[in-house]
Design a protein around this motif. Structure first.
Motif, PDB file in Angstrom:
ATOM      1  N   GLY A 164      11.765 -42.059  19.608  1.00 52.65           N
ATOM      2  CA  GLY A 164      12.535 -41.957  19.950  1.00 52.65           C
ATOM      3  C   GLY A 164      13.005 -43.191  19.392  1.00 52.65           C
ATOM      4  N   LEU A 165      12.607 -44.058  18.857  1.00 53.43           N
ATOM      5  CA  LEU A 165      12.615 -45.276  18.966  1.00 53.43           C
ATOM      6  C   LEU A 165      14.640 -45.540  17.901  1.00 53.43           C
ATOM      7  N   GLY A 166      14.509 -44.812  16.739  1.00 55.38           N
ATOM      8  CA  GLY A 166      16.110 -44.997  16.162  1.00 55.38           C
ATOM      9  C   GLY A 166      17.384 -44.644  16.998  1.00 55.38           C
ATOM     10  N   TYR A 167      17.154 -43.675  18.058  1.00 53.51           N
ATOM     11  CA  TYR A 167      17.630 -43.086  18.725  1.00 53.51           C
ATOM     12  C   TYR A 167      18.155 -44.887  19.572  1.00 53.51           C
ATOM     13  N   ASP A 168      16.926 -45.194  20.287  1.00 52.28           N
ATOM     14  CA  ASP A 168      17.305 -45.983  21.096  1.00 52.28           C
ATOM     15  C   ASP A 168      18.644 -47.375  20.468  1.00 52.28           C
ATOM     16  N   ILE A 169      17.460 -47.572  19.299  1.00 54.02           N
ATOM     17  CA  ILE A 169      18.417 -48.736  18.571  1.00 54.02           C
ATOM     18  C   ILE A 169      19.802 -48.207  18.090  1.00 54.02           C
ATOM     19  N   ARG A 182      19.347 -60.646   7.812  1.00 50.86           N
ATOM     20  CA  ARG A 182      20.495 -59.918   7.843  1.00 50.86           C
ATOM     21  C   ARG A 182      21.054 -58.206   7.566  1.00 50.86           C
ATOM     22  N   ASN A 183      19.872 -57.900   7.027  1.00 45.76           N
ATOM     23  CA  ASN A 183      20.242 -56.138   7.726  1.00 45.76           C
ATOM     24  C   ASN A 183      18.729 -55.470   7.868  1.00 45.76           C
ATOM     25  N   LEU A 184      19.573 -54.657   8.864  1.00 50.73           N
ATOM     26  CA  LEU A 184      18.174 -54.141   9.500  1.00 50.73           C
ATOM     27  C   LEU A 184      18.485 -52.707   9.319  1.00 50.73           C
ATOM     28  N   VAL A 185      17.556 -52.324   8.607  1.00 57.14           N
ATOM     29  CA  VAL A 185      17.387 -50.164   8.564  1.00 57.14           C
ATOM     30  C   VAL A 185      16.156 -49.944   9.457  1.00 57.14           C
ATOM     31  N   VAL A 186      16.991 -48.652   9.858  1.00 55.66           N
ATOM     32  CA  VAL A 186      16.592 -48.008  10.728  1.00 55.66           C
ATOM     33  C   VAL A 186      15.677 -46.693   9.964  1.00 55.66           C
ATOM     34  N   ALA A 187      15.222 -46.660   9.454  1.00 56.69           N
ATOM     35  CA  ALA A 187      14.044 -45.360   9.300  1.00 56.69           C
ATOM     36  C   ALA A 187      12.936 -44.818   9.548  1.00 56.69           C
ATOM     37  N   CYS A 188      13.321 -45.069  11.205  1.00 60.01           N
ATOM     38  CA  CYS A 188      11.930 -44.586  11.263  1.00 60.01           C
ATOM     39  C   CYS A 188      11.628 -43.268  11.661  1.00 60.01           C
ATOM     40  N   GLY A 189      12.447 -41.939  11.881  1.00 61.45           N
ATOM     41  CA  GLY A 189      12.058 -40.480  11.987  1.00 61.45           C
ATOM     42  C   GLY A 189      12.866 -40.628  13.014  1.00 61.45           C
ATOM     43  N   GLY A 190      12.449 -38.802  13.293  1.00 62.08           N
ATOM     44  CA  GLY A 190      13.267 -38.102  14.605  1.00 62.08           C
ATOM     45  C   GLY A 190      12.343 -37.784  15.810  1.00 62.08           C
ATOM     46  N   LYS A 191      11.913 -36.689  16.062  1.00 66.99           N
ATOM     47  CA  LYS A 191      10.682 -36.801  17.635  1.00 66.99           C
ATOM     48  C   LYS A 191      10.038 -35.896  16.666  1.00 66.99           C
ATOM     49  N   SER A 192       9.879 -35.405  16.009  1.00 65.51           N
ATOM     50  CA  SER A 192       8.410 -34.179  15.316  1.00 65.51           C
ATOM     51  C   SER A 192       7.425 -34.524  15.357  1.00 65.51           C
ATOM     52  N   ILE A 193       6.528 -33.730  15.466  1.00 67.33           N
ATOM     53  CA  ILE A 193       5.334 -34.637  15.360  1.00 67.33           C
ATOM     54  C   ILE A 193       4.917 -35.175  16.319  1.00 67.33           C
ATOM     55  N   PRO A 194       4.059 -35.430  17.395  1.00 72.03           N
ATOM     56  CA  PRO A 194       4.362 -36.798  18.532  1.00 72.03           C
ATOM     57  C   PRO A 194       2.962 -37.200  17.921  1.00 72.03           C
ATOM     58  N   LYS A 195       2.055 -36.584  17.773  1.00 70.14           N
ATOM     59  CA  LYS A 195       0.911 -36.468  17.675  1.00 70.14           C
ATOM     60  C   LYS A 195       0.644 -37.721  16.392  1.00 70.14           C
TER      61      LYS A 195
END
Length: 395
Positions: A171-176, A153-166
């Protein structure tokens, strides 16, 4: 598999939300362990909040957006939670609070809070297709080579930004957000070292000096560190969030002293000493050597007129530098910009036009200063979303 709430991202904001979002919560992450940014933060001690956290310590296109969450879940509430779990901590400088032992204590605390409410955690799980039929979300997840569809019922996007790619940042959160029609404030690296053409400060690498660094009207009094590629240190990291490509920054060396008065006194008491020798009492000798040619630092201190000393002090206290760029997401501590707050409720963190879709933490256009502020935003926004979900569940 049918659940109430799916949270994407087992970082600070995601785990905080999971601990408060009520029953039947699943939190997923592609990493091997939860809270990886927590683990490495603060040199492994986690600067988990700041005593002085307030809306004025955050950047956003809408400076008022963060007020609701920060007011309702304050640093004092989080400190109380830390104390309840008997985690020893200390204040370092400028209100920054760190664990005495290990950042892993904060991760363990969040895991314990999640366990209290029965939240499930799936690690090494990849998120695939996401859809919404108006009442629930369908999300494809792949774990251990098996793909399954979860409805929530609920979807929470908490996957951060692009910093420290290693560390796996994407950018998954932005794609969503884009998928569901939410606009973005262009993301950019923040709290990041600045670079200069031709490695002009390479010979000063390792030199640290107290400064006041200003960028676009905002100043920070902290240390500056010269590196092989440019400038770093707390003052530069702070200023980097306000700096833009092509802009200059202003560096005020030795802001803690009245340099003009000090040099005038030296002229009276040590007039035969070289000007550079006297300056080296207030600034690192290697830095004085670097500035000698640029500022024509010659002769004895006794040779200098008031006008000459004024010119020197003005140059040292208004040293204009123009960075060529930054170190980028590779070393940026956070990402500036993100999901436009105009599309979210400041009370619940839910998308205004997509019921049940929430964005929290770093992927939102709210970015804190260096010093525990971004973790406080994670706790506050995660809590706000969790409370809203719990209330929505009960309705």
């Amino acid at each position: 598999m049918k659940i109430q709430t799916l949270i994407i991202g087992a970082g600070a904001a995601g785990m905080m939300c999971a601990a408060h979002a009520g029953d039947c919560v699943l939190i997923v992450d592609h990493a091997k362990a939860p809270g990886e940014k927590i683990r490495i933060s603060g040199g492994g001690r986690c600067n988990f909040t700041n005593l002085y956290a307030s809306p004025g310590n955050f950047l956003s296109r809408n400076k008022h957006f963060c007020k609701s969450a920060l007011k309702r879940y304050t640093q004092w509430v989080f400190i109380d939670l830390v104390d309840q779990h008997r985690i020893p901590w200390h204040e370092k400088t400028l209100g920054q609070l760190f664990c005495d032992t290990s950042a892993k204590d904060i991760i363990a605390m969040l895991r314990a809070e999640m366990d209290k409410v029965g939240a499930q955690l799936w690690l090494q799980t990849e998120v695939g297709e996401i859809s919404h039929d108006g009442s629930q979300f369908r999300i494809t997840l792949t774990k251990d080579g098996k793909t399954r569809t979860v409805t929530a019922r609920n979807l929470v996007v908490a996957c951060g930004g692009k910093s420290i790619p290693k560390m796996g940042a994407t950018g998954l959160g932005y794609d969503i957000a884009k998928q569901f029609g939410l606009p973005l404030v262009t993301p950019r690296p923040a709290l990041v070292p600045l670079t200069f053409p031709d490695d002009q400060f390479k010979h000063l690498a390792g030199v640290s000096v107290p400064t006041r660094v200003s960028a676009n009207g905002t100043s920070f009094d902290e240390a500056l560190l010269f590196t092989h590629r440019g400038l770093s240190g707390p003052a530069i990291l702070q200023a980097s969030s306000y700096w833009r490509e092509g802009d200059a920054i202003s560096v005020h060396l030795a802001p803690e002293i009245d340099l003009m008065t000090a040099l005038q006194k030296d002229r009276q008491t040590d007039g035969r000493k070289a000007l550079t020798t006297r300056l080296s009492q207030y600034l690192p000798a290697r830095l004085v050597d670097h500035l000698t040619e640029e500022l024509a630092l010659a002769g004895t201190i006794g040779d200098q007129s008031d006008a000459a000393l004024h010119t020197i002090c003005n140059a040292l206290q208004n040293w204009e530098l123009r960075p060529g760029g930054s170190e980028g997401y590779r070393t940026a501590e956070v990402t500036l910009g993100g999901v436009d707050t105009d599309s979210l409720s400041s009370q619940t963190m839910m998308a205004k036009d997509v019921p049940g879709l929430y964005f929290i933490g770093e992927c939102v256009d709210v970015t804190g200063w260096l010093g525990g502020y971004n973790f406080q935003w994670a706790w506050s926004s995660g809590w706000a979303a969790g409370q809203a979900i719990r209330f929505r569940q009960a309705a």
